[in-house]
Write a protein that holds these residues in place. Structure first.
Motif, mmCIF file in Angstrom:
data_model
loop_
_atom_site.group_PDB
_atom_site.id
_atom_site.type_symbol
_atom_site.label_atom_id
_atom_site.label_comp_id
_atom_site.label_asym_id
_atom_site.label_seq_id
_atom_site.Cartn_x
_atom_site.Cartn_y
_atom_site.Cartn_z
ATOM 1 N N SER A 130 -46.055 36.595 -73.053
ATOM 2 C CA SER A 130 -45.906 37.744 -72.321
ATOM 3 C C SER A 130 -44.614 37.361 -71.218
ATOM 4 C CB SER A 130 -47.105 38.444 -71.184
ATOM 5 O OG SER A 130 -47.563 36.951 -70.687
ATOM 6 N N ALA A 131 -44.662 36.034 -70.940
ATOM 7 C CA ALA A 131 -43.650 35.647 -69.642
ATOM 8 C C ALA A 131 -42.447 35.945 -70.227
ATOM 9 C CB ALA A 131 -44.014 34.447 -69.070
ATOM 10 N N LYS A 132 -42.249 35.378 -71.533
ATOM 11 C CA LYS A 132 -40.748 35.657 -72.159
ATOM 12 C C LYS A 132 -40.571 36.906 -72.752
ATOM 13 C CE LYS A 132 -40.394 30.487 -73.252
ATOM 14 N NZ LYS A 132 -40.361 29.585 -73.958
ATOM 15 N N LYS A 133 -41.713 37.648 -72.889
ATOM 16 C CA LYS A 133 -41.693 39.048 -73.476
ATOM 17 C C LYS A 133 -41.193 38.966 -74.941
ATOM 18 C CE LYS A 133 -40.711 41.789 -69.266
ATOM 19 N NZ LYS A 133 -39.831 42.557 -68.439
ATOM 20 N N THR A 134 -41.983 37.946 -75.483
ATOM 21 C CA THR A 134 -41.218 37.766 -77.059
ATOM 22 C C THR A 134 -42.734 37.681 -77.851
ATOM 23 O OG1 THR A 134 -39.538 36.369 -76.332
ATOM 24 C CG2 THR A 134 -40.233 36.071 -78.442
ATOM 25 N N LEU A 135 -42.729 38.230 -78.992
ATOM 26 C CA LEU A 135 -43.589 38.168 -79.979
ATOM 27 C C LEU A 135 -43.059 37.465 -81.186
ATOM 28 C CD1 LEU A 135 -46.147 39.679 -80.956
ATOM 29 C CD2 LEU A 135 -44.445 41.109 -82.445
ATOM 30 N N TYR A 136 -44.042 36.571 -81.673
ATOM 31 C CA TYR A 136 -43.709 35.455 -82.727
ATOM 32 C C TYR A 136 -44.596 35.735 -84.013
ATOM 33 C CZ TYR A 136 -41.893 33.024 -78.708
ATOM 34 O OH TYR A 136 -41.098 32.725 -77.308
ATOM 35 N N LEU A 137 -43.907 35.293 -85.126
ATOM 36 C CA LEU A 137 -44.718 35.155 -86.218
ATOM 37 C C LEU A 137 -44.311 33.984 -87.069
ATOM 38 C CD1 LEU A 137 -46.436 36.670 -88.392
ATOM 39 C CD2 LEU A 137 -44.494 37.299 -89.466
ATOM 40 N N GLN A 138 -45.243 32.935 -87.022
ATOM 41 C CA GLN A 138 -45.161 31.683 -87.539
ATOM 42 C C GLN A 138 -45.734 31.689 -88.868
ATOM 43 O OE1 GLN A 138 -43.971 28.569 -86.384
ATOM 44 N NE2 GLN A 138 -44.255 27.667 -88.453
ATOM 45 N N MET A 139 -44.719 31.469 -89.976
ATOM 46 C CA MET A 139 -44.822 31.468 -91.409
ATOM 47 C C MET A 139 -44.888 30.283 -91.861
ATOM 48 S SD MET A 139 -42.906 35.082 -92.347
ATOM 49 C CE MET A 139 -41.168 34.442 -91.946
ATOM 50 N N ASN A 140 -45.990 29.833 -92.611
ATOM 51 C CA ASN A 140 -46.162 28.497 -93.174
ATOM 52 C C ASN A 140 -46.446 28.723 -94.698
ATOM 53 O OD1 ASN A 140 -45.986 27.243 -90.742
ATOM 54 N ND2 ASN A 140 -48.152 27.400 -90.362
ATOM 55 N N SER A 141 -46.317 27.788 -95.505
ATOM 56 C CA SER A 141 -46.754 27.720 -97.027
ATOM 57 C C SER A 141 -45.823 28.700 -97.534
ATOM 58 C CB SER A 141 -48.101 27.542 -97.358
ATOM 59 O OG SER A 141 -48.656 26.447 -96.645
ATOM 60 N N LEU A 142 -44.734 29.060 -97.197
ATOM 61 C CA LEU A 142 -44.035 30.244 -97.761
ATOM 62 C C LEU A 142 -43.866 30.337 -99.256
ATOM 63 C CD1 LEU A 142 -41.335 30.612 -94.963
ATOM 64 C CD2 LEU A 142 -43.104 32.422 -95.676
ATOM 65 N N MET B 109 -52.372 37.483 -96.380
ATOM 66 C CA MET B 109 -51.539 36.408 -95.532
ATOM 67 C C MET B 109 -52.050 35.783 -94.530
ATOM 68 S SD MET B 109 -48.365 39.471 -95.083
ATOM 69 C CE MET B 109 -48.424 40.483 -96.304
ATOM 70 N N LYS B 110 -53.373 36.210 -94.238
ATOM 71 C CA LYS B 110 -54.043 35.377 -93.278
ATOM 72 C C LYS B 110 -54.260 34.018 -93.710
ATOM 73 C CE LYS B 110 -58.331 35.812 -90.285
ATOM 74 N NZ LYS B 110 -59.578 36.542 -89.841
ATOM 75 N N GLY B 111 -54.151 33.013 -92.776
ATOM 76 C CA GLY B 111 -54.222 31.674 -93.053
ATOM 77 C C GLY B 111 -52.966 30.816 -93.191
ATOM 78 N N ARG B 112 -51.882 31.748 -93.416
ATOM 79 C CA ARG B 112 -50.561 31.106 -93.583
ATOM 80 C C ARG B 112 -49.585 31.677 -92.570
ATOM 81 N NH1 ARG B 112 -47.317 32.427 -97.595
ATOM 82 N NH2 ARG B 112 -48.241 34.469 -98.056
ATOM 83 N N PHE B 113 -49.968 33.083 -91.925
ATOM 84 C CA PHE B 113 -49.106 33.547 -91.030
ATOM 85 C C PHE B 113 -49.963 33.643 -89.634
ATOM 86 C CE2 PHE B 113 -46.340 36.419 -93.991
ATOM 87 C CZ PHE B 113 -45.907 35.006 -94.645
#
Length: 128
Positions: free
Chosen positions: A74-86, A64-68
């Motif tokens: 840390s300020a928003k206490k939020t983790l993200y996952l950007q997923m492209n070219s699904l 998945m490396k390169g697409r995700f």
């Protein structure tokens, strides 16, 4: 205790993008590992990406490396996952998870069994 709540899943056509979010609450006053995992119907849960809060270094499943891209605010206490070219094969339930006790070396392994805290999951469906 740590609570994790995912959001951002949905349906998208192949080639599209989605960004998943995971709001973290509870005791987090330490360096620890956070990650994204996914589980497709009939398949085992697998690691997508992890990030160690102390260093900010991210680790990826090679497929998945390169697409995700995993990131953290840390300020928003939020983790993200950007997923492209699904792709249709990315269709799965996606889970946010935390490992409060492991080392960064353990974080790099993306191993399901190392994570003791899990969110409820958010569904991602990719159509062809």
């Amino acid at each position: 205790q740590v609570q994790l709540v995912e959001s951002g899943g949905g349906s998208v056509q192949a080639g599209g993008s989605l960004r998943l979010s995971c709001l973290v609450s509870g005791y987090t006053d330490r360096q620890y590992c956070m990650g994204w995992f996914r589980q497709a119907p009939g398949k085992e849960r697998e690691g997508v990406a992890t990030i160690y809060t102390g260093s900010g270094i991210a680790y990826y499943n090679p497929s998945m490396k390169g697409r995700f891209t995993i990131s953290r605010d840390s300020a928003k206490k939020t983790l993200y996952l950007q997923m492209n070219s699904l792709k249709p094969e990315d269709t799965a339930m996606y889970y946010c998870a935390a490992d409060l006790w492991g080392s960064e070396r353990r974080c790099s392994g993306l191993s399901v069994v190392d994570f003791g805290y899990w969110g409820q999951g958010t569904q991602v469906t990719v159509s062809s």
